[in-house]
Structure formats: C-alpha cells, structure tokens
Design a protein around this motif. Structure first.
Motif, PDB file in Angstrom:
ATOM      1  N   GLN A  41      76.032 -60.988  30.262  1.00 17.06           N
ATOM      2  CA  GLN A  41      74.578 -61.064  30.417  1.00 17.06           C
ATOM      3  C   GLN A  41      74.154 -60.552  31.791  1.00 17.06           C
ATOM      4  OE1 GLN A  41      72.403 -61.858  27.909  1.00 17.06           O
ATOM      5  NE2 GLN A  41      70.902 -61.087  29.368  1.00 17.06           N
ATOM      6  N   ASN A  42      74.904 -60.920  32.831  1.00 14.44           N
ATOM      7  CA  ASN A  42      74.605 -60.408  34.181  1.00 14.44           C
ATOM      8  C   ASN A  42      74.732 -58.891  34.226  1.00 14.44           C
ATOM      9  OD1 ASN A  42      74.159 -62.986  35.091  1.00 14.44           O
ATOM     10  ND2 ASN A  42      76.192 -63.232  35.998  1.00 14.44           N
ATOM     11  N   LYS A  43      75.747 -58.382  33.571  1.00 13.82           N
ATOM     12  CA  LYS A  43      75.957 -56.931  33.525  1.00 13.82           C
ATOM     13  C   LYS A  43      74.796 -56.250  32.800  1.00 13.82           C
ATOM     14  CE  LYS A  43      79.571 -53.677  32.157  1.00 13.82           C
ATOM     15  NZ  LYS A  43      80.852 -53.551  31.456  1.00 13.82           N
ATOM     16  N   LEU A  44      74.363 -56.860  31.700  1.00 18.83           N
ATOM     17  CA  LEU A  44      73.216 -56.302  30.964  1.00 18.83           C
ATOM     18  C   LEU A  44      71.949 -56.315  31.810  1.00 18.83           C
ATOM     19  CD1 LEU A  44      73.715 -57.843  27.402  1.00 18.83           C
ATOM     20  CD2 LEU A  44      73.965 -55.453  28.049  1.00 18.83           C
ATOM     21  N   ASN A  45      71.732 -57.403  32.544  1.00 23.18           N
ATOM     22  CA  ASN A  45      70.556 -57.480  33.415  1.00 23.18           C
ATOM     23  C   ASN A  45      70.603 -56.397  34.490  1.00 23.18           C
ATOM     24  OD1 ASN A  45      69.610 -59.651  31.967  1.00 23.18           O
ATOM     25  ND2 ASN A  45      70.406 -61.180  33.398  1.00 23.18           N
ATOM     26  N   GLN A  48      69.840 -53.079  32.941  1.00 23.48           N
ATOM     27  CA  GLN A  48      68.401 -52.950  32.673  1.00 23.48           C
ATOM     28  C   GLN A  48      67.642 -52.640  33.957  1.00 23.48           C
ATOM     29  OE1 GLN A  48      67.012 -52.974  29.505  1.00 23.48           O
ATOM     30  NE2 GLN A  48      65.286 -52.167  30.660  1.00 23.48           N
ATOM     31  N   GLN A  49      68.031 -53.269  35.059  1.00 25.26           N
ATOM     32  CA  GLN A  49      67.402 -52.959  36.351  1.00 25.26           C
ATOM     33  C   GLN A  49      67.649 -51.505  36.728  1.00 25.26           C
ATOM     34  OE1 GLN A  49      69.033 -55.837  39.063  1.00 25.26           O
ATOM     35  NE2 GLN A  49      67.505 -57.393  38.568  1.00 25.26           N
ATOM     36  N   LEU A  50      68.856 -51.018  36.462  1.00 24.38           N
ATOM     37  CA  LEU A  50      69.170 -49.608  36.742  1.00 24.38           C
ATOM     38  C   LEU A  50      68.267 -48.690  35.920  1.00 24.38           C
ATOM     39  CD1 LEU A  50      70.981 -47.448  38.075  1.00 24.38           C
ATOM     40  CD2 LEU A  50      72.552 -47.736  36.153  1.00 24.38           C
ATOM     41  N   ILE A  51      68.093 -49.007  34.659  1.00 22.56           N
ATOM     42  CA  ILE A  51      67.226 -48.187  33.795  1.00 22.56           C
ATOM     43  C   ILE A  51      65.785 -48.251  34.287  1.00 22.56           C
ATOM     44  CG2 ILE A  51      66.260 -48.030  31.462  1.00 22.56           C
ATOM     45  CD1 ILE A  51      69.055 -48.780  30.416  1.00 22.56           C
ATOM     46  N   ASN A  52      65.327 -49.430  34.695  1.00 23.73           N
ATOM     47  CA  ASN A  52      63.966 -49.551  35.242  1.00 23.73           C
ATOM     48  C   ASN A  52      63.821 -48.718  36.508  1.00 23.73           C
ATOM     49  OD1 ASN A  52      63.289 -51.284  33.181  1.00 23.73           O
ATOM     50  ND2 ASN A  52      63.582 -53.133  34.400  1.00 23.73           N
ATOM     51  N   ASN A  53      64.849 -48.721  37.349  1.00 22.27           N
ATOM     52  CA  ASN A  53      64.851 -47.912  38.568  1.00 22.27           C
ATOM     53  C   ASN A  53      64.757 -46.431  38.223  1.00 22.27           C
ATOM     54  OD1 ASN A  53      66.283 -46.272  40.711  1.00 22.27           O
ATOM     55  ND2 ASN A  53      66.042 -48.227  41.756  1.00 22.27           N
ATOM     56  N   ILE A  54      65.525 -46.011  37.234  1.00 27.69           N
ATOM     57  CA  ILE A  54      65.497 -44.601  36.810  1.00 27.69           C
ATOM     58  C   ILE A  54      64.111 -44.252  36.259  1.00 27.69           C
ATOM     59  CG2 ILE A  54      66.416 -42.971  35.110  1.00 27.69           C
ATOM     60  CD1 ILE A  54      69.156 -44.334  35.493  1.00 27.69           C
ATOM     61  N   VAL A 160      67.757 -36.637  35.846  1.00 26.28           N
ATOM     62  CA  VAL A 160      67.465 -38.075  35.832  1.00 26.28           C
ATOM     63  C   VAL A 160      67.228 -38.552  34.396  1.00 26.28           C
ATOM     64  CG1 VAL A 160      65.801 -39.812  36.600  1.00 26.28           C
ATOM     65  CG2 VAL A 160      66.613 -38.109  38.200  1.00 26.28           C
ATOM     66  N   LEU A 161      66.585 -37.727  33.574  1.00 22.48           N
ATOM     67  CA  LEU A 161      66.382 -38.096  32.173  1.00 22.48           C
ATOM     68  C   LEU A 161      67.719 -38.221  31.440  1.00 22.48           C
ATOM     69  CD1 LEU A 161      63.257 -36.001  31.118  1.00 22.48           C
ATOM     70  CD2 LEU A 161      63.447 -38.483  31.192  1.00 22.48           C
ATOM     71  N   GLN A 162      68.658 -37.320  31.740  1.00 29.13           N
ATOM     72  CA  GLN A 162      69.985 -37.415  31.133  1.00 29.13           C
ATOM     73  C   GLN A 162      70.678 -38.705  31.568  1.00 29.13           C
ATOM     74  OE1 GLN A 162      71.974 -33.827  32.290  1.00 29.13           O
ATOM     75  NE2 GLN A 162      70.891 -32.550  30.821  1.00 29.13           N
ATOM     76  N   GLN A 165      69.176 -41.574  29.616  1.00 25.64           N
ATOM     77  CA  GLN A 165      69.668 -41.621  28.238  1.00 25.64           C
ATOM     78  C   GLN A 165      71.084 -42.193  28.188  1.00 25.64           C
ATOM     79  OE1 GLN A 165      69.169 -37.574  26.986  1.00 25.64           O
ATOM     80  NE2 GLN A 165      66.984 -37.816  26.541  1.00 25.64           N
ATOM     81  N   LEU A 166      71.917 -41.768  29.133  1.00 29.59           N
ATOM     82  CA  LEU A 166      73.291 -42.274  29.188  1.00 29.59           C
ATOM     83  C   LEU A 166      73.296 -43.782  29.427  1.00 29.59           C
ATOM     84  CD1 LEU A 166      76.378 -41.782  29.333  1.00 29.59           C
ATOM     85  CD2 LEU A 166      76.067 -41.425  31.789  1.00 29.59           C
ATOM     86  N   GLN A 167      72.482 -44.237  30.382  1.00 33.12           N
ATOM     87  CA  GLN A 167      72.431 -45.672  30.683  1.00 33.12           C
ATOM     88  C   GLN A 167      71.882 -46.460  29.490  1.00 33.12           C
ATOM     89  OE1 GLN A 167      73.850 -47.110  33.263  1.00 33.12           O
ATOM     90  NE2 GLN A 167      74.430 -45.098  34.026  1.00 33.12           N
ATOM     91  N   SER A 168      70.946 -45.898  28.764  1.00 36.35           N
ATOM     92  CA  SER A 168      70.407 -46.575  27.580  1.00 36.35           C
ATOM     93  C   SER A 168      71.489 -46.730  26.508  1.00 36.35           C
ATOM     94  CB  SER A 168      69.221 -45.800  27.017  1.00 36.35           C
ATOM     95  OG  SER A 168      68.144 -45.816  27.920  1.00 36.35           O
ATOM     96  N   LYS A 169      72.302 -45.687  26.317  1.00 35.58           N
ATOM     97  CA  LYS A 169      73.394 -45.775  25.338  1.00 35.58           C
ATOM     98  C   LYS A 169      74.412 -46.826  25.764  1.00 35.58           C
ATOM     99  CE  LYS A 169      73.088 -41.028  23.668  1.00 35.58           C
ATOM    100  NZ  LYS A 169      73.719 -39.699  23.652  1.00 35.58           N
TER     101      LYS A 169
END
Length: 190
Positions: A41-45, A48-54, A160-162, A165-169
C-alpha cells in the motif's frame, strides 16, 4: 486395550501439537502478509504521488508550449510587418529614385549647407533601410530559435507522457498484486 488407548492419546496429542504449530506458523505468516500488504500500500501511494508529480509537470509543459506558441505567432506577425514595410520602402525608392535623381536632388539645393543636409538625409535613409534589413534578419533568427525551443519542449512533453504511461501500467500491476495478496489473506483467514 490400554496400550491402544495410550497410543491413540499420544497420537491425538501429537496431532494437537502439530495443529498448534501450524496455527502459530499461520499467525506469523499472517503478520508477514499484513506487513507485506502495508508495504504494498505504501508503494502504491508513492507510485500515485509520482504519477501526480508527472501530471503536474505535464501541465507546466503545456503552459510553456502555449506561451511559446503565442510568442511564435507574435514574432511571425512582427516579421511579416517588417517585411511589408521594407518591401514598400524598396518599392518607393525604386519608383522615385534613380542614381541621376539622387545627383539632381543634391545639386538642386540652394546652398552648400542645404546640399550637405540633403546628403545627410540620403545617408540616413540608406542607413534606415540597412537597419530594417538587419531587424528582419534578427527577427527571423529569433523566430527560428523560438521554434527550436518549442520543438524541444514538445519532445520533452512526449518523453514525460511516456513516463506517465509506464508508471500507470506499473501502478495497475501493483494494484493487482495488492488485490491478490488481500484475497490470499482472506482465504488463509477463512
């Protein structure tokens, strides 16, 4: 017989002992699994913060692209205006001045001082034309530089979009892993 009952009792005690050991092991595994679940769960959080940053970076890049596009349009307009003014000036000079007209313009002056003023005027006019040509060249160069910067910013956005997408996967895969661990825990608990 008594020996049989003692053997059965020993066997039942061993079975209870084995069940107790399995229960203790299961409880330790449950603690480990719960810790694993918390870590997931910590890793997922964090992911998610990384994706929000991107996403925030993408918004900033989009703003920069919008500003750069606006600057490019302004520069193109300015360059077109300079070119039109220069073309009109050259056309006017071509229609109204020949080399003999220039000599007549200078010698038709009423005095020597007037001739000097006219000569100065002609030099200033030629200097102004040369300045306009330099301004056009400079504006064209600035426009090319801005277009290069704009293309670089667009390439950065693509990169950055790539990454997004990678982080979302990866986030989807980690979420599936977490769900799998939760299901395993529920099965073990039952």
């Amino acid at each position: 017989s008594r020996e049989q009952l003692e053997n059965q009792r020993t066997s039942i005690i061993e079975e209870i002992k084995r069940a107790q050991d399995e229960l203790v092991a299961l409880q330790q595994n449950k603690k480990t699994s719960v810790e694993e679940l918390v870590m997931l769960q910590n890793k997922l959080n964090a992911r998610q913060q990384l994706i929000n940053n991107i996403n925030h970076e993408i918004n900033i890049i989009d703003q920069n692209i919008h500003i750069a596009n606006h600057d490019v349009m302004m520069m193109k307009t300015q360059l077109d205006t300079l070119k039109k003014q220069y073309a009109e000036m050259v056309r006017y000079t071509y229609k109204n001045r020949t080399s003999s007209d220039l000599i007549l313009f200078l010698f038709s002056s009423s005095s020597f001082n007037d001739a000097l003023r006219r000569l100065r005027y002609v030099k200033q006019y030629r200097g102004y034309r040369a300045d306009q040509a330099i301004k056009i060249t400079s504006a064209h160069q600035q426009l090319n530089n801005k277009l290069t910067v704009l293309n670089n910013v667009k390439q950065k956005k693509d990169f950055v979009l790539q990454a997004q997408q990678l982080q979302s996967k990866i986030l989807e895969a980690e979420t599936a892993q977490k769900d799998r661990v939760v299901s395993e825990l529920k099965g073990k608990e039952k």
